[in-house]
Design a protein around this motif. Structure first.
Motif, PDB file in Angstrom:
ATOM      1  N   LEU A  52       0.836  -1.207   0.000  1.00  0.00           N
ATOM      2  CA  LEU A  52       0.000   0.000   0.000  1.00  0.00           C
ATOM      3  C   LEU A  52       0.864   1.247   0.000  1.00  0.00           C
ATOM      4  O   LEU A  52       0.633   2.187  -0.776  1.00  0.00           O
ATOM      5  N   LEU A  53       1.881   1.271   0.860  1.00  0.00           N
ATOM      6  CA  LEU A  53       2.727   2.455   0.955  1.00  0.00           C
ATOM      7  C   LEU A  53       3.526   2.680  -0.323  1.00  0.00           C
ATOM      8  O   LEU A  53       3.753   3.825  -0.729  1.00  0.00           O
ATOM      9  N   ALA A  54       3.939   1.600  -0.961  1.00  0.00           N
ATOM     10  CA  ALA A  54       4.702   1.737  -2.203  1.00  0.00           C
ATOM     11  C   ALA A  54       3.871   2.406  -3.292  1.00  0.00           C
ATOM     12  O   ALA A  54       4.410   3.094  -4.167  1.00  0.00           O
ATOM     13  N   GLY A  55       2.550   2.217  -3.228  1.00  0.00           N
ATOM     14  CA  GLY A  55       1.665   2.831  -4.206  1.00  0.00           C
ATOM     15  C   GLY A  55       1.088   4.148  -3.756  1.00  0.00           C
ATOM     16  O   GLY A  55       0.211   4.707  -4.432  1.00  0.00           O
ATOM     17  N   THR A  56       1.558   4.664  -2.628  1.00  0.00           N
ATOM     18  CA  THR A  56       1.056   5.919  -2.065  1.00  0.00           C
ATOM     19  C   THR A  56       2.025   7.045  -2.384  1.00  0.00           C
ATOM     20  O   THR A  56       3.232   6.925  -2.161  1.00  0.00           O
ATOM     21  N   ASP A  57       1.502   8.129  -2.901  1.00  0.00           N
ATOM     22  CA  ASP A  57       2.339   9.276  -3.253  1.00  0.00           C
ATOM     23  C   ASP A  57       2.515  10.256  -2.103  1.00  0.00           C
ATOM     24  O   ASP A  57       3.505  10.978  -2.051  1.00  0.00           O
ATOM     25  N   LEU A  58       1.553  10.284  -1.189  1.00  0.00           N
ATOM     26  CA  LEU A  58       1.599  11.243  -0.083  1.00  0.00           C
ATOM     27  C   LEU A  58       0.925  10.651   1.139  1.00  0.00           C
ATOM     28  O   LEU A  58      -0.219  10.200   1.069  1.00  0.00           O
ATOM     29  N   GLY A  83      10.477   7.189  -1.618  1.00  0.00           N
ATOM     30  CA  GLY A  83       9.867   8.202  -2.464  1.00  0.00           C
ATOM     31  C   GLY A  83       8.479   8.666  -2.086  1.00  0.00           C
ATOM     32  O   GLY A  83       7.963   9.633  -2.670  1.00  0.00           O
ATOM     33  N   THR A  84       7.818   8.010  -1.132  1.00  0.00           N
ATOM     34  CA  THR A  84       6.501   8.463  -0.675  1.00  0.00           C
ATOM     35  C   THR A  84       6.655   9.760   0.112  1.00  0.00           C
ATOM     36  O   THR A  84       7.504   9.859   0.998  1.00  0.00           O
TER      37      THR A  84
END
Length: 217
Positions: A52-58, A83-84
């Motif tokens: 989930l966090l890997a696909g989260t931008d912010l 990079g999040t």
């Protein structure tokens, strides 16, 4: 409204005195209007969900005090390092998880004290040319005034003055808004935002909204 192309995770909870649901709710429409698909979590366990966090931008956090497990702390730190983006205000990021040094290194600051009650003070902008403060001028607020330990490596965008008093023999210039990086991730922190009407001050609202966008991947 633009098409949702980025993902924001709002993590809120902890001490209710900072109104985590009400105040994060002020920014949900803004994030959606800026093209974010927004997910809300009232559990820190979300920080152990690597996928989930890997696909989260912010990540927008408003979680005052409380305790974070080593696994949760490592998950959050690793996601930002990859990079999040991470952003928040006041005690929701600066008075969170006291004693977790890895978390303090992520945020670049930790709450120490504030004078009793709400006080009037001036916020002076120092980040000339930065997108978060561009076009804004110094402004006054009436709220809690945070005295913090801060990392000198952060880029300070706004400060305030704690006048000499008691055991403090001289005025102290205290960072109030800053940015920093943590690996590949961007971090935005504002000390202002104890109560919902703090964000009625146009400059506070603008800085916070711009800070969220700046921090996002």
């Amino acid at each position: 409204m633009t098409e949702s192309v980025r993902k924001a995770l709002v993590v809120r909870g902890g001490w209710e005195g900072h109104s985590p649901v009400e105040i994060t709710g002020l920014f949900l429409p803004f994030l959606q209007d800026q093209g974010f698909a927004v997910e809300i979590s009232d559990s820190l366990d979300v920080y152990t969900d690597d996928a989930l966090l890997a696909g989260t931008d912010l990540v927008v956090q408003c979680w005052t005090m409380g305790a974070i497990t080593p696994e949760q702390s490592r998950g959050l730190s690793a996601a930002v390092r990859a990079g999040t983006g991470f952003a928040g205000w006041h005690g929701g990021v600066l008075d969170s998880f006291r004693g977790d040094l890895d978390y303090a290194q992520l945020t670049g600051g930790q709450f120490l004290m504030h004078p009793p009650g709400f006080v009037d003070y001036t916020v002076e902008l120092t980040g000339d040319g930065h997108a978060i403060t561009a076009g804004l001028k110094d402004f006054a607020v009436h709220t809690e005034h945070y005295f913090m330990s801060t990392d000198p490596a952060s880029q300070v965008l706004a400060t305030s003055v704690f006048p000499a008093a008691g055991d403090r023999p001289q005025d102290v210039v205290m960072p109030q808004v800053w940015t920093r990086t943590h690996g590949a991730g961007r971090v935005f922190v504002s000390a202002i935002g104890h109560k919902a009407d703090d964000f009625d001050v146009p400059e506070v609202r603008a800085i916070t909204e711009r800070g969220l966008l700046w921090a996002s991947r």
